[in-house]
Design a protein around this motif. Structure first.
Motif, PDB file in Angstrom:
ATOM      1  N   ALA A 201       0.804  -1.219   0.000  1.00 43.43           N
ATOM      2  CA  ALA A 201       0.000   0.000   0.000  1.00 43.43           C
ATOM      3  C   ALA A 201       0.837   1.269   0.000  1.00 43.43           C
ATOM      4  O   ALA A 201       2.017   1.268   0.367  1.00 43.43           O
ATOM      5  N   THR A 202       0.173   2.335  -0.405  1.00 44.20           N
ATOM      6  CA  THR A 202       0.703   3.682  -0.236  1.00 44.20           C
ATOM      7  C   THR A 202      -0.484   4.603   0.047  1.00 44.20           C
ATOM      8  O   THR A 202      -1.642   4.193  -0.054  1.00 44.20           O
ATOM      9  N   ALA A 203      -0.168   5.830   0.427  1.00 41.59           N
ATOM     10  CA  ALA A 203      -1.203   6.840   0.645  1.00 41.59           C
ATOM     11  C   ALA A 203      -0.644   8.173   0.176  1.00 41.59           C
ATOM     12  O   ALA A 203       0.577   8.386   0.176  1.00 41.59           O
ATOM     13  N   PHE A 204      -1.529   9.051  -0.238  1.00 40.95           N
ATOM     14  CA  PHE A 204      -1.072  10.364  -0.697  1.00 40.95           C
ATOM     15  C   PHE A 204      -2.077  11.431  -0.315  1.00 40.95           C
ATOM     16  O   PHE A 204      -3.271  11.167  -0.152  1.00 40.95           O
ATOM     17  N   GLN A 205      -1.557  12.652  -0.171  1.00 41.10           N
ATOM     18  CA  GLN A 205      -2.366  13.801   0.209  1.00 41.10           C
ATOM     19  C   GLN A 205      -2.926  14.484  -1.040  1.00 41.10           C
ATOM     20  O   GLN A 205      -2.281  14.500  -2.087  1.00 41.10           O
ATOM     21  N   THR A 206      -4.121  15.031  -0.906  1.00 43.72           N
ATOM     22  CA  THR A 206      -4.739  15.776  -2.001  1.00 43.72           C
ATOM     23  C   THR A 206      -5.274  17.101  -1.478  1.00 43.72           C
ATOM     24  O   THR A 206      -5.629  17.224  -0.302  1.00 43.72           O
TER      25      THR A 206
END
Length: 222
Positions: A201-206
């Motif tokens: 997994a990864t996560a990113f800011q928007t």
């Protein structure tokens, strides 16, 4: 947390490469008229979901959290004619609006909206043998995010993609907020993903019309 420039850029993206069409615009209008909260994904985020489903070659999609069906329409349009999408919505009034919007978009033959608490509906899906799903989109009450991800794993196969929305919480996810169940649930979800060997997994800011938030993107590996 909002910023006029974030909104302007989102509008530019939507107007140039991911515009709403009549059915999507009508879905938002009908949702607003029915008093649903204006928390549907932005058009460029809806297009992202659509493209993820296409890249995945998805034939079956599970959505947890329907609201007015706006994201449902984006996802369902990526399916082949014999594909299927099951969306779970807690609120019966929201589900009724979503069904009408989905029918207006001509997608009611491949989309089913089920009403009730998702944690009640998910075991029934398992009992029915409804999985495995190729893509799971989670955008419901945040306190139950770890349970939703655990169920997504049960209803998946190696290669399934899991997307979880609203994981940044205006940046508050980086610090403990024991009095905020949405943040507590989101952090518990990250802890589950971090220790789960079957998830990469990864996560990113928007930033954008929906403020400051982000997504988690995970792939089931085994």
């Amino acid at each position: 947390m909002t910023n006029p420039q974030w909104t302007a850029v989102d509008h530019y993206f939507a107007d140039t490469i991911s515009p709403d069409d009549e059915a999507l615009t009508a879905a938002l209008a009908a949702s607003a008229a029915a008093g649903l909260p204006e928390i549907a994904v932005a058009p460029n985020q809806g297009k992202l979901l659509h493209l993820l489903a296409q890249v995945q070659g998805a034939r079956s999609i599970l959505e947890i959290g329907t609201l007015g069906g706006y994201s449902t329409i984006w996802l369902a349009r990526a399916l082949p004619a014999d594909g299927r999408l099951i969306s779970l919505e807690y609120d019966p009034a929201h589900a009724d609006v979503a069904r009408a919007n989905i029918a207006h978009a001509g997608l009611d033959k491949i989309v089913e909206v089920r009403t009730g608490a998702a944690l009640d509906s998910l075991p029934r899906l398992e009992a029915e043998g409804a999985g495995p799903f190729d893509l799971v989109f989670i955008d419901a009450d945040k306190v139950n995010n770890p349970h939703y991800v655990a169920w997504a794993l049960k209803l998946s196969r190696p290669g399934t993609v899991i997307v979880v929305d609203n994981v940044v919480r205006d940046g508050k996810v980086a610090t403990e907020h024991p009095d905020d169940p949405a943040i507590t649930g989101t952090r518990a979800m990250f802890d589950l993903v971090a220790r789960e060997p079957r998830l990469d997994a990864t996560a990113f800011q928007t930033v954008g019309t929906k403020g400051y938030d982000g997504l988690l993107l995970a792939r089931v590996t085994a």
